[in-house]
Design an enzyme around this catalytic site. Structure first.
Site, PDB file in Angstrom:
ATOM      1  N   GLU A 151       1.616  21.777  -3.446  1.00 52.64           N
ATOM      2  CA  GLU A 151       2.832  22.548  -3.714  1.00 52.64           C
ATOM      3  C   GLU A 151       3.828  21.657  -4.452  1.00 52.64           C
ATOM      4  OE1 GLU A 151       4.389  25.139  -0.619  1.00 52.64           O
ATOM      5  OE2 GLU A 151       6.399  24.306  -0.968  1.00 52.64           O
TER       6      GLU A 151
ATOM      7  N   HIS B  18       5.429  31.270  -5.994  1.00 53.30           N
ATOM      8  CA  HIS B  18       6.061  31.802  -4.783  1.00 53.30           C
ATOM      9  C   HIS B  18       7.053  32.874  -5.218  1.00 53.30           C
ATOM     10  CE1 HIS B  18       5.399  27.890  -2.226  1.00 53.30           C
ATOM     11  NE2 HIS B  18       4.442  28.055  -3.126  1.00 53.30           N
TER      12      HIS B  18
ATOM     13  N   ARG C 246       9.607  36.490   2.340  1.00 56.81           N
ATOM     14  CA  ARG C 246      10.897  37.139   2.568  1.00 56.81           C
ATOM     15  C   ARG C 246      12.023  36.292   1.993  1.00 56.81           C
ATOM     16  NH1 ARG C 246      13.741  37.182   8.360  1.00 56.81           N
ATOM     17  NH2 ARG C 246      14.161  35.072   7.617  1.00 56.81           N
ATOM     18  N   GLY C 247      11.990  34.973   2.225  1.00 57.61           N
ATOM     19  CA  GLY C 247      13.121  34.098   1.897  1.00 57.61           C
ATOM     20  C   GLY C 247      13.962  33.886   3.145  1.00 57.61           C
ATOM     21  N   ASP C 248      14.674  32.774   3.170  1.00 61.94           N
ATOM     22  CA  ASP C 248      15.534  32.482   4.325  1.00 61.94           C
ATOM     23  C   ASP C 248      16.835  33.258   4.221  1.00 61.94           C
ATOM     24  OD1 ASP C 248      14.017  30.748   5.892  1.00 61.94           O
ATOM     25  OD2 ASP C 248      14.431  29.069   4.539  1.00 61.94           O
TER      26      ASP C 248
ATOM     27  N   TYR D  82       3.374  30.780  10.658  1.00 65.34           N
ATOM     28  CA  TYR D  82       4.152  29.776  11.390  1.00 65.34           C
ATOM     29  C   TYR D  82       3.461  29.396  12.695  1.00 65.34           C
ATOM     30  CZ  TYR D  82       7.327  31.285   7.861  1.00 65.34           C
ATOM     31  OH  TYR D  82       7.857  31.575   6.621  1.00 65.34           O
TER      32      TYR D  82
ATOM     33  N   GLN E  56       3.447  27.044   7.620  1.00 70.10           N
ATOM     34  CA  GLN E  56       4.584  26.116   7.621  1.00 70.10           C
ATOM     35  C   GLN E  56       4.048  24.738   8.000  1.00 70.10           C
ATOM     36  OE1 GLN E  56       7.238  25.027   6.645  1.00 70.10           O
ATOM     37  NE2 GLN E  56       8.775  26.358   7.587  1.00 70.10           N
TER      38      GLN E  56
ATOM     39  N   GLN F 217      13.432  12.225   4.451  1.00 68.70           N
ATOM     40  CA  GLN F 217      12.555  13.255   5.014  1.00 68.70           C
ATOM     41  C   GLN F 217      12.582  13.215   6.543  1.00 68.70           C
ATOM     42  OE1 GLN F 217       8.916  12.153   2.827  1.00 68.70           O
ATOM     43  NE2 GLN F 217       8.572  14.338   2.629  1.00 68.70           N
TER      44      GLN F 217
HETATM   45  P1  FAD Z   1       8.340  37.495   7.013  1.00 67.50           P
HETATM   46  O1  FAD Z   1       6.862  37.540   7.030  1.00 67.50           O
HETATM   47  O2  FAD Z   1       9.055  38.702   6.529  1.00 67.50           O
HETATM   48  O3  FAD Z   1       8.814  37.146   8.489  1.00 67.50           O
HETATM   49  C1  FAD Z   1      10.194  36.851   8.754  1.00 67.50           C
HETATM   50  C2  FAD Z   1      10.528  37.220  10.200  1.00 67.50           C
HETATM   51  O4  FAD Z   1      10.476  38.641  10.342  1.00 67.50           O
HETATM   52  C3  FAD Z   1       9.548  36.660  11.231  1.00 67.50           C
HETATM   53  O5  FAD Z   1      10.283  36.344  12.375  1.00 67.50           O
HETATM   54  C4  FAD Z   1       8.592  37.819  11.499  1.00 67.50           C
HETATM   55  O6  FAD Z   1       8.062  37.779  12.817  1.00 67.50           O
HETATM   56  C5  FAD Z   1       9.501  39.031  11.304  1.00 67.50           C
HETATM   57  N1  FAD Z   1       8.776  40.188  10.724  1.00 67.50           N
HETATM   58  C6  FAD Z   1       7.917  40.162   9.669  1.00 67.50           C
HETATM   59  N2  FAD Z   1       7.464  41.391   9.402  1.00 67.50           N
HETATM   60  C7  FAD Z   1       8.069  42.235  10.290  1.00 67.50           C
HETATM   61  C8  FAD Z   1       8.016  43.628  10.518  1.00 67.50           C
HETATM   62  N3  FAD Z   1       7.252  44.424   9.743  1.00 67.50           N
HETATM   63  N4  FAD Z   1       8.767  44.146  11.534  1.00 67.50           N
HETATM   64  C9  FAD Z   1       9.551  43.346  12.303  1.00 67.50           C
HETATM   65  N5  FAD Z   1       9.636  42.012  12.132  1.00 67.50           N
HETATM   66  C10 FAD Z   1       8.914  41.457  11.121  1.00 67.50           C
HETATM   67  N6  FAD Z   1      11.324  30.280   0.724  1.00 67.50           N
HETATM   68  C11 FAD Z   1      11.836  30.402  -0.533  1.00 67.50           C
HETATM   69  O7  FAD Z   1      12.948  30.878  -0.696  1.00 67.50           O
HETATM   70  N7  FAD Z   1      11.125  30.014  -1.642  1.00 67.50           N
HETATM   71  C12 FAD Z   1       9.868  29.488  -1.539  1.00 67.50           C
HETATM   72  O8  FAD Z   1       9.256  29.138  -2.565  1.00 67.50           O
HETATM   73  C13 FAD Z   1       9.294  29.352  -0.241  1.00 67.50           C
HETATM   74  N8  FAD Z   1       8.026  28.888  -0.067  1.00 67.50           N
HETATM   75  C14 FAD Z   1       7.468  28.861   1.192  1.00 67.50           C
HETATM   76  C15 FAD Z   1       6.128  28.459   1.335  1.00 67.50           C
HETATM   77  C16 FAD Z   1       5.528  28.427   2.593  1.00 67.50           C
HETATM   78  C17 FAD Z   1       4.064  28.031   2.713  1.00 67.50           C
HETATM   79  C18 FAD Z   1       6.290  28.776   3.761  1.00 67.50           C
HETATM   80  C19 FAD Z   1       5.664  28.705   5.129  1.00 67.50           C
HETATM   81  C20 FAD Z   1       7.620  29.161   3.628  1.00 67.50           C
HETATM   82  C21 FAD Z   1       8.218  29.226   2.347  1.00 67.50           C
HETATM   83  N9  FAD Z   1       9.543  29.644   2.165  1.00 67.50           N
HETATM   84  C22 FAD Z   1      10.078  29.762   0.895  1.00 67.50           C
HETATM   85  C23 FAD Z   1      10.393  29.920   3.333  1.00 67.50           C
HETATM   86  C24 FAD Z   1      10.341  31.398   3.780  1.00 67.50           C
HETATM   87  O9  FAD Z   1      10.971  32.208   2.807  1.00 67.50           O
HETATM   88  C25 FAD Z   1      11.070  31.485   5.123  1.00 67.50           C
HETATM   89  O10 FAD Z   1      10.329  30.822   6.115  1.00 67.50           O
HETATM   90  C26 FAD Z   1      11.510  32.854   5.588  1.00 67.50           C
HETATM   91  O11 FAD Z   1      12.441  32.693   6.651  1.00 67.50           O
HETATM   92  C27 FAD Z   1      10.405  33.754   6.104  1.00 67.50           C
HETATM   93  O12 FAD Z   1       9.575  34.162   5.102  1.00 67.50           O
HETATM   94  P2  FAD Z   1       8.249  35.019   5.427  1.00 67.50           P
HETATM   95  O13 FAD Z   1       7.714  35.444   4.134  1.00 67.50           O
HETATM   96  O14 FAD Z   1       7.356  34.287   6.343  1.00 67.50           O
HETATM   97  O15 FAD Z   1       8.917  36.279   6.192  1.00 67.50           O
END
Ligand code: FAD
Length: 286
Positions: free
Chosen positions: A16, A76, A106-108, A142, A173, A209
């Site tokens: 990455e 991403h 989803r994004g943070d 996660y 993660q 880090q």
């Molecule tokens: P989701 O899968 O939507 O989950 C988020 C939360 O919502 C979780 O608690 C889950 O349990 C809950 N949830 C999910 N689906 C549902 C549903 N249908 N109903 C109810 N609850 C639900 N961020 C960036 O901005 N840019 C990047 O390039 C980036 N790269 C990443 C790469 C990796 C490998 C990882 C692990 C993370 C990355 N992130 C990045 C961070 C990521 O955007 C955050 O961790 C974010 O908070 C969650 O994203 P997600 O896609 O896992 O969310």
């Protein structure tokens, strides 16, 4: 090339990278990209900033450059800060560049960046991407539970929704405790999640880090890891070498347990990626 097909053939090994900061020229990453390409990873993923701290057209340019040089790129794509129209436009650009692989996120959620109403979860984005092209879509997962989730059970149920929506493989993660990954993998299997899961490994090689790990990452820190960090935090070379060695030992253990793939969070450090690649080349997939 579609990444999901790679898992049928081998233990996948990927990197990455992240684009340079907003005001920096893209060229500053070119040497790193070339050095990473030389290591022949199965794919390289490029992060995309939800908050705009980096230039997202750079992310697309980096993915295009990787493709031109014969490395499969994965872009991403976080969604909560974008409208459907904005995502559709980005998908159009991704398609025009011939990029086939997307990590749908989803994004943070942060107070500084306004949320848009169109997407709530990564699974919403996955459905949307499927309607707008023939992409191979991955999702994040996660091992130590997403911080917003009420419980591991909820988180795994939600992960299953993401896979049912069309995620063909998952990337974890970062974690430092392989047992956390093995327990997560078992729970995912019990929940019927049957897509490949790549383990996200971050070599911790400098003091900055370490500080970030302790304050924000949420990953549990095994005693062995903490001892190494405490012992070498003031000795940059020893810390770098020990951090690399720790990541290698994690990867060997994961490979021995039949992991589907290793995704190395390179932090744009080609030296570290090379040391690790060389050390595991005879082990991964053996
Ligand atoms: P989701 O899968 O939507 O989950 C988020 C939360 O919502 C979780 O608690 C889950 O349990 C809950 N949830 C999910 N689906 C549902 C549903 N249908 N109903 C109810 N609850 C639900 N961020 C960036 O901005 N840019 C990047 O390039 C980036 N790269 C990443 C790469 C990796 C490998 C990882 C692990 C993370 C990355 N992130 C990045 C961070 C990521 O955007 C955050 O961790 C974010 O908070 C969650 O994203 P997600 O896609 O896992 O969310």
């Amino acid at each position: 090339m579609s990444i999901k097909d790679l898992f049928k053939e081998k233990t996948v090994f990927s990197f990455e990278v992240f684009p340079p900061k907003k005001d920096s020229p893209i060229e500053i990453i070119y040497n790193t990209l070339d050095e990473l390409n030389d290591l022949s990873p199965d794919f390289i993923s490029v992060t995309f900033s939800a908050g705009g701290s980096s230039n997202n057209s750079h992310a697309l340019d980096i993915a295009s450059r990787l493709k031109e040089r014969g490395v499969t790129p994965m872009i991403h794509l976080p969604c909560i800060n974008y409208t459907k129209a904005e995502i559709e436009e980005t998908l159009k650009q991704i398609k025009e560049r011939g990029i086939e692989n997307i990590l749908a996120l989803r994004g943070d959620i942060t107070p500084e960046i306004p949320l848009k109403e169109d997407f709530r979860y990564a699974s919403d984005l996955i459905g949307f991407i499927r309607e707008h092209g023939d992409f191979d879509i991955a999702g994040a997962c996660y091992p130590e539970v997403h911080p917003d989730a009420d419980s591991i059970v909820d988180d795994i149920r939600n992960l299953k929704k993401k896979v049912d929506a069309g995620a063909s493989h998952l990337i974890t993660q970062l974690f430092f405790d392989n047992d956390a990954f093995y327990q997560f993998r078992e729970k995912a299997e019990l929940a019927g999640i049957d897509v490949p899961i790549e383990a996200g490994i971050m070599p911790v090689v400098n003091k900055r880090q370490i500080e970030r790990m302790v304050t924000t990452c949420g990953a549990s820190l095994p005693r062995k890891f903490v001892r190494i960090m405490q012992r070498y935090e003031h000795n940059p070379e020893a810390l770098r070498d020990a951090g690399i060695a720790y990541a290698i030992s994690q990867i060997i253990d994961l490979a021995a347990s039949g992991v589907d793939g290793i995704h190395l969070y390179t932090m744009n450090n080609a030296y570290v990626a090379r040391k690790i690649s060389e050390a595991i080349s005879g082990i991964i997939g053996a």
